[in-house]
Scaffold this active site. Structure first.
Site, PDB file in Angstrom:
ATOM      1  N   ASP A  65      16.345   2.765  -9.029  1.00 50.33           N
ATOM      2  CA  ASP A  65      15.982   3.025  -7.639  1.00 50.33           C
ATOM      3  C   ASP A  65      15.810   4.535  -7.491  1.00 50.33           C
ATOM      4  O   ASP A  65      16.795   5.286  -7.491  1.00 50.33           O
ATOM      5  CB  ASP A  65      17.083   2.513  -6.706  1.00 50.33           C
ATOM      6  N   ASN A  93       4.065   7.604  -9.545  1.00 49.28           N
ATOM      7  CA  ASN A  93       3.294   6.579  -8.849  1.00 49.28           C
ATOM      8  C   ASN A  93       4.143   5.733  -7.907  1.00 49.28           C
ATOM      9  O   ASN A  93       3.599   5.098  -7.004  1.00 49.28           O
ATOM     10  CB  ASN A  93       2.619   5.671  -9.892  1.00 49.28           C
ATOM     11  N   TYR A 159       3.784   7.007   6.142  1.00 51.18           N
ATOM     12  CA  TYR A 159       3.131   6.954   4.830  1.00 51.18           C
ATOM     13  C   TYR A 159       2.164   8.126   4.665  1.00 51.18           C
ATOM     14  O   TYR A 159       2.172   8.821   3.639  1.00 51.18           O
ATOM     15  CB  TYR A 159       2.390   5.634   4.696  1.00 51.18           C
ATOM     16  N   LYS A 163       2.403  11.245   1.980  1.00 53.89           N
ATOM     17  CA  LYS A 163       1.362  11.466   0.975  1.00 53.89           C
ATOM     18  C   LYS A 163       0.745  12.857   1.115  1.00 53.89           C
ATOM     19  O   LYS A 163       0.383  13.488   0.116  1.00 53.89           O
ATOM     20  CB  LYS A 163       0.295  10.381   1.075  1.00 53.89           C
TER      21      LYS A 163
END
Length: 255
Positions: A65, A93, A159, A163
């Site tokens: 994790d 990734n 999100y 990013k």
């Protein structure tokens, strides 16, 4: 294949998902030994590792994790041990894409996305760079960001923000790690095919295909190709760069 990564040892995080498996497959095809990290998709990562080994490549699966800093360091250490004391490439990734309205979003919801998509990138990169510096010869780190880093979608505020920060982390890390021969870049994919996507979101897929000059969704291998390039000697003078892999959608005017 051309053997662009012959002799390299690469760690790909989030390698149980579609994009991660595509990256791992392409690295192996180009000659790298591949460590496939996963958190819950152990079976999928294991199947890809088996395929790589059956094709004559080297692969192993590690589970962790990555929201836990100690787990990030453990995965890097175990990858190095498996690689015979070497790690030449890291592909960050691992990530999640959750949805939620920003006005009512709880801090815990925000933090869950930031910890997985951004903080793990920081911790894994820091751990990997320590190894790359000690072993000499440099190395490469590639972050998987998203075109949402600059083109946010509704319900994706956490999100998109994470990013965008991933892209900037790559640029900042390129500055500070460059003197040690370590290159850091980011890859920003557009919509990439996954099983069941067309059935789950038919209208979105149609709109994407209409907007993309290339006329199709991305494939995991498309992202893998970009990562192979950035980890190879072909990109020896490329660092701090965001490579957009979206079939040309970002070229469309937004007005």
């Amino acid at each position: 294949m051309s053997g662009l990564l012959e002799g390299q040892v690469a760690l790909v995080t989030g390698a149980g998902g579609g994009i991660g498996r595509g990256i791992a497959a392409r690295f192996a095809e180009e000659g790298a030994g591949v460590v496939l990290h996963c958190r819950t998709a152990v079976e999928a990562a294991g199947e890809m590792a088996s395929r790589i080994r059956e094709s004559g490549g080297r692969a192993v699966v590690l589970r962790a994790d990555l929201t836990d800093e100690d787990a990030c360091r453990r995965v890097v250490r175990e990858a190095v041990d498996w690689g015979g004391g070497r790690l030449t490439a890291l592909v960050n990734n691992a990530g999640v894409q959750l949805t939620g309205e920003l006005p009512g979003m709880a801090l815990a919801e925000w933090q869950a996305v930031v910890d997985t998509n951004l903080s793990s990138v920081f911790a894994c990169t820091q751990a990997a760079v320590e190894v790359m510096r000690e072993q000499g010869g440099g190395g490469s780190v590639t972050h998987i960001a998203s075109i949402e880093a600059s083109r946010p979608e509704p319900l994706h505020a956490h999100y998109a923000a994470a990013k965008a920060a991933v892209v900037m982390h790559a640029r900042a890390a390129a500055l500070e790690y460059g003197p040690f021969g370590i290159r850091v870049n980011s890859v920003s994919p557009g919509l990439v095919h996954r099983e069941g996507l067309e059935e789950a979101w038919p209208e979105g897929v149609r709109r994407w295909q209409a907007a993309a000059p290339a006329g199709r969704l991305g494939r995991p291998e498309d992202v893998g190709d970009a990562c192979v390039f950035l980890a190879s000697g072909l990109a020896s003078w490329v660092t701090g760069h965001e490579l957009v892999v979206d079939g040309g959608v970002s070229a469309r005017p937004g007005w």
